[in-house]
Design a protein around this motif. Structure first.
Motif, PDB file in Angstrom:
ATOM      1  N   ARG A  68      31.210  31.396  36.766  1.00 43.91           N
ATOM      2  CA  ARG A  68      31.519  32.086  35.499  1.00 43.91           C
ATOM      3  C   ARG A  68      30.798  31.478  34.303  1.00 43.91           C
ATOM      4  N   PHE A 105      40.613  31.271  34.124  1.00 43.50           N
ATOM      5  CA  PHE A 105      40.421  31.760  35.487  1.00 43.50           C
ATOM      6  C   PHE A 105      41.032  30.890  36.569  1.00 43.50           C
ATOM      7  N   ARG A 150      43.188  37.240  31.253  1.00 45.72           N
ATOM      8  CA  ARG A 150      43.658  37.235  32.650  1.00 45.72           C
ATOM      9  C   ARG A 150      44.148  38.624  33.058  1.00 45.72           C
ATOM     10  N   GLU A 153      41.130  40.866  33.513  1.00 46.80           N
ATOM     11  CA  GLU A 153      40.432  40.509  34.751  1.00 46.80           C
ATOM     12  C   GLU A 153      41.173  41.061  35.965  1.00 46.80           C
ATOM     13  N   SER A 157      39.869  43.774  38.718  1.00 45.40           N
ATOM     14  CA  SER A 157      39.884  43.464  40.149  1.00 45.40           C
ATOM     15  C   SER A 157      40.599  44.546  40.943  1.00 45.40           C
TER      16      SER A 157
END
Length: 200
Positions: A68, A105, A150, A153, A157
């Motif tokens: 990342r 992350f 978060r 993300e 996903s």
């Protein structure tokens, strides 16, 4: 000697973070791949007692930062005041990258305050005292956004996973619809059409 005793007394997680920062720093200095460097050190630790093993948490941090890096650097740069990432001491960059990765992350969601405190301890141990306030401030700003990032993300996903599952299912359906025997019959029938192989 007292510094050695001090950092040993701070616990295994602190030591794992410290080792990750050292590896990130060394990799940048040598222009080397940090994951390969960590793997090399891990093997050396397994093969000889002269070298310290690389803890799984250290490997997790360096791998996560490597994967990342652009995103982390962009995020850190956005929250620096009167500094650019390139102008920071290399060790401060390493601490910020490791801390930002863990906040944003990290697979184990450690409390933001703990990550920031540990990062501040690292920078005070490894860098100049003047680095402490801005490392603290940058990570504090990033921590304020961590929950939203978060969540975003996770949403991406889930979307990618469902999209991938959908396209795999569609591909399987398309394959199932084409029976190989039928396809051969169609091919033969097509080539046997009048005038298929003859010229006018």
């Amino acid at each position: 000697m007292s510094e050695e005793v001090d950092h040993r007394s701070r616990g295994s997680r602190y030591r794992a973070r410290r080792r990750a920062v050292s590896l990130l720093f060394e990799a940048e200095l040598r222009d080397a791949d940090v994951v390969e460097l960590a793997e090399e050190r891990r093997r050396m630790g397994e093969d000889s007692q002269e070298f310290h093993d690389v803890a799984p948490f250290t490997m997790e941090i360096v791998t996560g930062v490597a994967e990342r890096l652009d995103r982390l650097d962009s995020m850190i740069s956005e929250h620096l005041r009167e500094w650019t990432l390139e102008r920071l001491p290399a060790v401060d960059r390493a601490v910020l990258r490791a801390g930002a990765w863990e906040l944003l992350f990290g697979t184990e969601q450690v409390e933001s305050a703990i990550v920031i405190d540990q990062s501040v301890l690292l920078v005070s141990d490894l860098s100049a005292e003047k680095s402490v306030p801005y490392v603290n401030a940058v990570l504090d700003r990033i921590a304020g956004l961590a929950e939203h990032i978060r969540a975003a993300e996770q949403a991406v996903s889930v979307l990618e996973a469902s999209s991938g599952a959908k396209s795999a299912a569609e591909s399987a359906e398309a394959t199932a619809e084409v029976d190989p025997e039928v396809s051969e019959d169609v091919s033969e029938a097509t080539s046997a059409e009048p005038g298929a192989g003859t010229a006018d």
